[in-house]
Design an enzyme around this catalytic site. Structure first.
Site, PDB file in Angstrom:
ATOM      1  N   ARG A  57      13.328   2.129   7.794  1.00  0.00           N
ATOM      2  CA  ARG A  57      14.349   1.268   6.930  1.00  0.00           C
ATOM      3  C   ARG A  57      15.423   2.169   6.834  1.00  0.00           C
ATOM      4  O   ARG A  57      16.316   1.698   6.465  1.00  0.00           O
ATOM      5  CB  ARG A  57      13.637   1.180   5.635  1.00  0.00           C
ATOM      6  CG  ARG A  57      12.444   0.023   5.418  1.00  0.00           C
ATOM      7  CD  ARG A  57      12.562  -0.627   4.377  1.00  0.00           C
ATOM      8  NE  ARG A  57      12.072  -1.787   4.554  1.00  0.00           N
ATOM      9  CZ  ARG A  57      11.527  -2.820   3.573  1.00  0.00           C
ATOM     10  NH1 ARG A  57      12.085  -2.466   2.394  1.00  0.00           N
ATOM     11  NH2 ARG A  57      11.261  -3.951   3.935  1.00  0.00           N
ATOM     12  N   GLU A  88      13.478   3.409  -0.104  1.00  0.00           N
ATOM     13  CA  GLU A  88      13.354   4.489   1.057  1.00  0.00           C
ATOM     14  C   GLU A  88      14.808   4.877   1.461  1.00  0.00           C
ATOM     15  O   GLU A  88      15.317   5.915   1.950  1.00  0.00           O
ATOM     16  CB  GLU A  88      12.753   4.036   2.280  1.00  0.00           C
ATOM     17  CG  GLU A  88      11.171   4.251   2.183  1.00  0.00           C
ATOM     18  CD  GLU A  88      10.583   3.091   1.468  1.00  0.00           C
ATOM     19  OE1 GLU A  88      11.343   1.873   1.357  1.00  0.00           O
ATOM     20  OE2 GLU A  88       9.334   2.858   0.998  1.00  0.00           O
ATOM     21  N   LYS A 136      -2.926  -5.893 -13.308  1.00  0.00           N
ATOM     22  CA  LYS A 136      -3.592  -5.309 -12.112  1.00  0.00           C
ATOM     23  C   LYS A 136      -5.058  -5.162 -12.199  1.00  0.00           C
ATOM     24  O   LYS A 136      -5.303  -4.326 -12.878  1.00  0.00           O
ATOM     25  CB  LYS A 136      -2.824  -4.232 -11.399  1.00  0.00           C
ATOM     26  CG  LYS A 136      -2.621  -3.962  -9.915  1.00  0.00           C
ATOM     27  CD  LYS A 136      -1.487  -3.115  -9.799  1.00  0.00           C
ATOM     28  CE  LYS A 136      -1.637  -2.696  -8.236  1.00  0.00           C
ATOM     29  NZ  LYS A 136      -0.591  -2.224  -7.763  1.00  0.00           N
TER      30      LYS A 136
HETATM   31  C1  LIG Z   1       8.940  -0.497   2.286  1.00  0.00           C
HETATM   32  C2  LIG Z   1       7.787  -0.263   1.530  1.00  0.00           C
HETATM   33  N1  LIG Z   1       7.506   0.893   1.014  1.00  0.00           N
HETATM   34  C3  LIG Z   1       6.625   1.159   0.380  1.00  0.00           C
HETATM   35  C4  LIG Z   1       5.040   0.358   0.640  1.00  0.00           C
HETATM   36  C5  LIG Z   1       3.754   0.820   0.063  1.00  0.00           C
HETATM   37  N2  LIG Z   1       3.294  -0.163  -1.266  1.00  0.00           N
HETATM   38  C6  LIG Z   1       2.674  -1.301  -0.905  1.00  0.00           C
HETATM   39  S1  LIG Z   1       2.300  -2.381  -2.188  1.00  0.00           S
HETATM   40  C7  LIG Z   1       3.293  -1.100  -3.231  1.00  0.00           C
HETATM   41  C8  LIG Z   1       3.408  -1.179  -4.766  1.00  0.00           C
HETATM   42  C9  LIG Z   1       3.916  -2.926  -5.079  1.00  0.00           C
HETATM   43  O1  LIG Z   1       3.990  -2.998  -6.213  1.00  0.00           O
HETATM   44  P1  LIG Z   1       4.353  -4.557  -6.738  1.00  0.00           P
HETATM   45  O2  LIG Z   1       5.298  -5.129  -5.896  1.00  0.00           O
HETATM   46  O3  LIG Z   1       4.563  -4.505  -8.081  1.00  0.00           O
HETATM   47  O4  LIG Z   1       2.751  -5.241  -6.340  1.00  0.00           O
HETATM   48  P2  LIG Z   1       1.151  -4.920  -7.058  1.00  0.00           P
HETATM   49  O5  LIG Z   1       0.614  -4.163  -6.150  1.00  0.00           O
HETATM   50  O6  LIG Z   1       1.896  -4.327  -8.453  1.00  0.00           O
HETATM   51  O7  LIG Z   1       0.879  -6.267  -7.505  1.00  0.00           O
HETATM   52  C10 LIG Z   1       3.904  -0.059  -2.415  1.00  0.00           C
HETATM   53  C11 LIG Z   1       4.817   1.094  -2.950  1.00  0.00           C
HETATM   54  C12 LIG Z   1       5.580  -0.714   1.082  1.00  0.00           C
HETATM   55  N3  LIG Z   1       4.829  -1.663   1.333  1.00  0.00           N
HETATM   56  N4  LIG Z   1       6.804  -1.050   1.684  1.00  0.00           N
END
Ligand SMILES: Cc1ncc(C[n+]2csc(CCOP(=O)(O)OP(=O)(O)O)c2C)c(N)n1
Length: 651
Positions: free
Chosen positions: A405, A377, A291
């Site tokens: 959700r 969630e 990342k």
């Molecule tokens: C249902 C939901 N909960 C929380 C989030 C907030 N959120 C956005 S990106 C993220 C982390 C995503 O991690 P990953 O899928 O590993 O992608 P990365 O950013 O590490 O590339 C979170 C928790 C979201 N978008 N949707």
């Protein structure tokens, strides 16, 4: 970044990219240069607008390889969550839009159908891409259309239950479909849980050793990255003691596993994707990425690898340019810790967002009293029910948009059991640059129908502290405390309190009762001042607890000629709607006008811009109120007076 570094990569390859075909015809050497140019471009643009810089820097090579192997838009490329689709936007001819990324009328921060035929779904909530992909693959199979479906999903998003429901179905259906697991070991913070451990264990197989070596080599020649990445990957590897058969989990499900592959090696990703494409069934390609790759402030950002700075940041340091201010989140975080000091039964839950929701502060002081459940969630809500059944008072801190959700879990698992769980909804109401799917504007309507659930909408820091304390005192059912995004305004003291209702302004004349919900308290004061200039008296109240509708609010309504409510949530089923119903039930015939957010998809922009578009400024509301009350003068309505006891009996 120094001027020298900034110019190194500008050989102009990026300017030749108008669509995926331009990436397809490049040589491997050119792709490396293009990847570097894309990184410079992303850092330069996103540092001015804010946005998801870390995740996108990590998927540059992955996205280039996808566009070389597959033919978008004929083949369907889906990005789970959608926050890492910037490179895809660049490749599909949207470079020019980045000057106005996330700004009103400019490029969306997520995939957008209106922007491009290459964007099929409008997503921003995590863990949905595999389900879309499952359905698409089934549809193309049934219709006999030979299109490929590719879904990129992060290890963070994979902690969401929908992914596993989808995998189960994808395996059974057996349709050709490529799942690219973008494994950077992080959500915001390092990804937690058994799955994350399992992915780490996948890295223990011999081919991962090779990936590590390759990444090490690449790092040696990539000045901005250097040793830290190798060390992090290696530390993860060393930390895992029990080597389990790595691919087994996916292959037992019936899904072919390819990898792990170095996600920053375009050629390697490309050949894995080609193999996956030709396989003819569901395949997982496990790509190991970093990342924030290639940008030191992101790679070295312990908290979240510069996941998504909300506004402009300094390129040298990665720090926000805006002066720090006291945010709603900080007030909540501090008060929660103070409450936890006094109440050992109070525990915190976060769904992969410990820092953004402020729960991290509690975790730092009481690490064993905070649970990060992953992007889950629904599980968070029912797990909170379990904690409450076990004698604790959980405080579940999520963004308002994400609790939608978990409606059924809040309704049946928590509320039906009358369990003391407090949901703290940050970023409620119109949030701004993240656009319609991130607006926290449904909570008061959706959760307003849950029997026994009480909802508080504080107006400032003092009432947030107070209402949070009142919420955790409730021991016979769930509570919600909801507040908006951003900087908290100065405290607005009440003149007096009537039941739970704060009276903020009164005048000799009782023409209008203005019900200002939550952070609209200050707007209410300005409206009252403007309307007073027209000779009308406005009583401004903040109900504080908007559900159930306080009987005192109905009583106050009965003493005025007109009631106007203003709220930062959808009008259908909102606070105004609920008050109108309570007034009808109590036979209070005072006219009511409810101002709020129409149930629609409102585009991105700043919060102030969107509120202005919706007519939710002091000037607009004052004009509306003056218009309505002066029309009533033409046809006067007799106020009906009832007592608090009468109103309570009807509620
Ligand atoms: C249902 C939901 N909960 C929380 C989030 C907030 N959120 C956005 S990106 C993220 C982390 C995503 O991690 P990953 O899928 O590993 O992608 P990365 O950013 O590490 O590339 C979170 C928790 C979201 N978008 N949707």
């Amino acid at each position: 970044m120094s001027v020298e570094e900034d110019t190194v990569h500008h050989t102009g390859l990026l300017t030749t990219v108008r669509g995926p075909q331009d990436v397809k015809r490049m040589s491997v050497d050119e792709l490396d240069i293009l990847a570097a140019e894309i990184r410079d471009f992303l850092i330069a643009k996103v540092s001015r607008t804010g946005g998801h810089v870390g995740p996108n820097l990590g998927v540059v090579e992955l996205t280039l390889a996808m566009h070389r192997v597959f033919d978008s838009p004929r083949d369907r490329l889906l990005f789970d969550t959608g926050h890492q689709a910037y490179v895809h936007k660049i490749v599909t001819g949207r470079q020019a839009g980045f000057d106005r990324l996330r700004q009103r009328g400019g490029l969306s921060g997520y995939p957008s159908q209106a922007e491009s035929e290459h964007d099929l779904v409008e997503n921003s909530h995590a863990s949905t891409a595999l389900s879309y992909a499952d359905g698409l693959a089934k549809a193309y199979a049934l219709r006999g259309e030979p299109r490929s479906v590719v879904a990129v999903v992060g290890d963070g998003a994979l902690t969401g239950g929908m992914c596993w429901e989808a995998l189960n179905n994808i395996a059974t259906a057996g349709n050709p479909l490529v799942i690219v697991v973008n494994d950077n070991g992080r959500s915001y913070a390092p990804t937690i849980g058994g799955l994350a451990d399992h992915l780490s264990s996948l890295r223990l197989n011999p081919s991962y050793e090779k990936v590590l070596d390759t990444v090490k080599d690449a790092l040696g020649s990539t000045p901005l990255v250097g040793k830290p990445m190798y060390e992090v990957l290696h530390a993860v590897k060393k930390g895992i003691k029990d080597a389990v058969s790595p691919q087994a989990m996916f292959e037992d499900l019936g899904i072919k596993y390819v990898g792990p592959v170095d996600g920053h090696d375009v050629a390697a990703v490309e050949s894995a994707l080609r193999a996956a494409k030709n396989f003819g069934g569901p395949v997982i390609v496990h790509a190991v990425t970093r990342k924030g790759y290639g940008y030191r402030p992101a790679e070295e950002d312990e908290a979240d690898c510069l996941h998504g700075p909300g506004s402009a940041f300094d390129i040298e340091t990665g720090k926000l340019v805006a002066a720090p201010s006291v945010k709603w989140t900080h007030v909540f975080a501090d008060e929660l810790v103070a409450i936890a000091d006094e109440r050992p039964d109070v525990v915190g839950i976060t769904a992969a967002m410990a820092e953004p929701t402020g729960i991290a502060k509690l975790a730092r002081k009481y690490p064993n009293r905070v649970y990060d459940v992953g992007i889950a969630e629904q599980h968070a809500a029912t797990s909170a029910a379990g904690l409450a059944l076990g004698g604790l008072h959980p405080v579940v801190a999520v963004y308002a948009t994400f609790l939608n959700r978990a409606f059924d879990q809040v309704l049946l698992d928590v509320a039906m059991h009358r369990l003391p769980v407090t949901f703290v909804l940050d970023r409620a109401g119109i949030t701004g640059p993240d656009g319609p799917s991130h607006y926290g504007m449904w909570d008061m309507s959706v959760f307003g129908v849950v029997p026994g659930l009480r909802i508080a909408a504080p107006r400032d820091a003092a009432t947030l502290r107070e209402e949070l304390r009142e919420a955790v005192e409730v021991d016979n059912g769930p509570t919600i405390v909801r507040f908006p995004t951003g900087t908290v305004a100065a405290d607005l003291p009440a003149l007096r309190r009537f039941g739970p209702v704060d009276v903020l302004a009164e005048s000799a004349r009782t023409d209008v009762l203005l019900v200002a919900v939550g952070s609209f308290g200050q707007l209410g004061m300005e409206v009252a001042a403007r309307v007073a200039e027209q000779g009308y008296g406005v009583t401004v109240v903040d109900p504080r607890w908007v559900r159930p509708v306080p009987a005192e609010l109905v009583e106050l309504a009965a003493g005025h000629r007109l009631v106007v409510s203003v709220e930062d949530g959808v009008r259908v089923g909102g606070v105004g709607d609920a008050l109108a119903q309570a007034m009808r039930d109590a036979d209070v015939r005072v006219p009511l006008r409810d101002l709020g957010v129409p149930a629609d998809w409102h585009p991105h922009g700043t919060r102030a811009q969107i509120l202005a578009d919706l007519g939710l400024t002091a000037q607009d509301v004052a004009r509306d109120v003056t218009g309505w009350i002066s029309r009533l003068d033409a046809e006067p309505v007799e106020p009906v007076r009832i007592t608090t006891d009468d109103a309570a009996a009807q509620n």
